[in-house]
Motif scaffolding. Structure first.
Motif, PDB file in Angstrom:
ATOM      1  N   TYR A 175       0.807  -1.210   0.000  1.00  0.00           N
ATOM      2  CA  TYR A 175       0.000   0.000   0.000  1.00  0.00           C
ATOM      3  C   TYR A 175       0.848   1.272   0.000  1.00  0.00           C
ATOM      4  O   TYR A 175       0.515   2.232  -0.700  1.00  0.00           O
ATOM      5  N   ASP A 176       1.941   1.289   0.776  1.00  0.00           N
ATOM      6  CA  ASP A 176       2.786   2.488   0.817  1.00  0.00           C
ATOM      7  C   ASP A 176       3.342   2.817  -0.567  1.00  0.00           C
ATOM      8  O   ASP A 176       3.302   3.969  -0.998  1.00  0.00           O
ATOM      9  N   GLN A 177       3.865   1.805  -1.267  1.00  0.00           N
ATOM     10  CA  GLN A 177       4.406   2.046  -2.603  1.00  0.00           C
ATOM     11  C   GLN A 177       3.291   2.349  -3.611  1.00  0.00           C
ATOM     12  O   GLN A 177       3.488   3.115  -4.552  1.00  0.00           O
ATOM     13  N   TYR A 178       2.125   1.757  -3.404  1.00  0.00           N
ATOM     14  CA  TYR A 178       0.967   2.028  -4.251  1.00  0.00           C
ATOM     15  C   TYR A 178       0.622   3.518  -4.201  1.00  0.00           C
ATOM     16  O   TYR A 178       0.497   4.185  -5.233  1.00  0.00           O
ATOM     17  N   ILE A 179       0.490   4.051  -2.995  1.00  0.00           N
ATOM     18  CA  ILE A 179       0.160   5.470  -2.816  1.00  0.00           C
ATOM     19  C   ILE A 179       1.299   6.354  -3.314  1.00  0.00           C
ATOM     20  O   ILE A 179       1.072   7.372  -3.974  1.00  0.00           O
ATOM     21  N   THR A 180       2.538   5.981  -3.033  1.00  0.00           N
ATOM     22  CA  THR A 180       3.694   6.748  -3.508  1.00  0.00           C
ATOM     23  C   THR A 180       3.717   6.803  -5.025  1.00  0.00           C
ATOM     24  O   THR A 180       3.979   7.844  -5.627  1.00  0.00           O
ATOM     25  N   SER A 181       3.434   5.682  -5.661  1.00  0.00           N
ATOM     26  CA  SER A 181       3.425   5.618  -7.115  1.00  0.00           C
ATOM     27  C   SER A 181       2.330   6.506  -7.707  1.00  0.00           C
ATOM     28  O   SER A 181       2.552   7.216  -8.701  1.00  0.00           O
ATOM     29  N   ILE A 182       1.155   6.484  -7.121  1.00  0.00           N
ATOM     30  CA  ILE A 182       0.065   7.335  -7.592  1.00  0.00           C
ATOM     31  C   ILE A 182       0.459   8.807  -7.456  1.00  0.00           C
ATOM     32  O   ILE A 182       0.217   9.616  -8.359  1.00  0.00           O
ATOM     33  N   ASN A 183       1.091   9.149  -6.357  1.00  0.00           N
ATOM     34  CA  ASN A 183       1.548  10.523  -6.156  1.00  0.00           C
ATOM     35  C   ASN A 183       2.581  10.920  -7.207  1.00  0.00           C
ATOM     36  O   ASN A 183       2.523  12.019  -7.769  1.00  0.00           O
ATOM     37  N   ARG A 184       3.507  10.017  -7.508  1.00  0.00           N
ATOM     38  CA  ARG A 184       4.508  10.285  -8.561  1.00  0.00           C
ATOM     39  C   ARG A 184       3.822  10.471  -9.913  1.00  0.00           C
ATOM     40  O   ARG A 184       4.185  11.357 -10.688  1.00  0.00           O
ATOM     41  N   ASN A 185       2.845   9.615 -10.201  1.00  0.00           N
ATOM     42  CA  ASN A 185       2.101   9.747 -11.463  1.00  0.00           C
ATOM     43  C   ASN A 185       1.406  11.099 -11.550  1.00  0.00           C
ATOM     44  O   ASN A 185       1.384  11.719 -12.621  1.00  0.00           O
ATOM     45  N   ASP A 186       0.835  11.553 -10.448  1.00  0.00           N
ATOM     46  CA  ASP A 186       0.215  12.885 -10.441  1.00  0.00           C
ATOM     47  C   ASP A 186       1.220  13.959 -10.838  1.00  0.00           C
ATOM     48  O   ASP A 186       0.909  14.851 -11.633  1.00  0.00           O
ATOM     49  N   ARG A 187       2.406  13.889 -10.293  1.00  0.00           N
ATOM     50  CA  ARG A 187       3.446  14.877 -10.622  1.00  0.00           C
ATOM     51  C   ARG A 187       3.887  14.746 -12.081  1.00  0.00           C
ATOM     52  O   ARG A 187       4.172  15.744 -12.743  1.00  0.00           O
ATOM     53  N   MET A 188       3.943  13.526 -12.604  1.00  0.00           N
ATOM     54  CA  MET A 188       4.316  13.333 -14.001  1.00  0.00           C
ATOM     55  C   MET A 188       3.255  13.929 -14.930  1.00  0.00           C
ATOM     56  O   MET A 188       3.582  14.572 -15.928  1.00  0.00           O
ATOM     57  N   ILE A 189       2.007  13.711 -14.597  1.00  0.00           N
ATOM     58  CA  ILE A 189       0.925  14.263 -15.405  1.00  0.00           C
ATOM     59  C   ILE A 189       0.960  15.790 -15.335  1.00  0.00           C
ATOM     60  O   ILE A 189       0.755  16.467 -16.348  1.00  0.00           O
ATOM     61  N   GLU A 190       1.244  16.320 -14.169  1.00  0.00           N
ATOM     62  CA  GLU A 190       1.408  17.774 -14.039  1.00  0.00           C
ATOM     63  C   GLU A 190       2.548  18.271 -14.935  1.00  0.00           C
ATOM     64  O   GLU A 190       2.407  19.291 -15.623  1.00  0.00           O
ATOM     65  N   GLU A 191       3.654  17.548 -14.965  1.00  0.00           N
ATOM     66  CA  GLU A 191       4.779  17.930 -15.825  1.00  0.00           C
ATOM     67  C   GLU A 191       4.376  17.906 -17.301  1.00  0.00           C
ATOM     68  O   GLU A 191       4.730  18.809 -18.062  1.00  0.00           O
TER      69      GLU A 191
END
Length: 147
Positions: free
Chosen positions: A39-55
């Protein structure tokens, strides 16, 4: 699945160098971590994806080729289960048939989508409408979200 950062960087470079009119990016880390019940990596990955989409969005808005002419669609290919079944997705798992869709950019009127139920089979028709491409009448294709 390769790490999403590699997929993201390849996609960004393609946008910069090849100027595609359509680009599909399949981020997969979150799904892998979900199946691993991490779950920790799942949430971390989603957060990273959000930043990538923002980029990606910031790049689109900074490049005259794309600025104010581009739509970004973000969705999932499935939902996830609820409670203890959160890592899974198949017919018998409650919640796994629910996902989300985000559409931002040219051709998208947010007022049109308030509390509207959508389906994955509508994505192809929506993209075709955005690109002004005539669609086929495949029996499982849904109606464009723009209509």
């Amino acid at each position: 699945t390769r790490f999403d950062i590699f997929t993201h960087e390849f996609a960004l470079e393609a946008m910069k160098n090849q100027k595609p009119k359509l680009l599909f990016i399949g981020y997969g880390e979150a799904d892998d971590y979900g199946h691993d019940e991490d779950y920790d990596q799942y949430i971390t990955s989603i957060n990273r994806n959000d930043r990538m989409i923002e980029e990606l969005w910031n790049y689109v808005q900074s490049d005259p080729f794309y600025k104010d002419q581009t739509t970004i669609i973000v969705t999932t290919d499935h939902g996830r289960g609820n409670g203890r079944q959160w890592p899974e997705h198949y017919d018998e798992i409650p919640g796994s048939d629910e996902g989300f869709i985000l559409m931002i950019g040219n051709g998208i009127n947010p007022k049109k989508f308030k509390q509207k139920q959508t389906y994955l089979n509508q994505i192809a028709s929506t993209i075709a409408d955005l690109m002004k491409v005539k669609t086929w009448n495949y029996k499982d294709s849904g109606k464009s979200l723009l209509k």
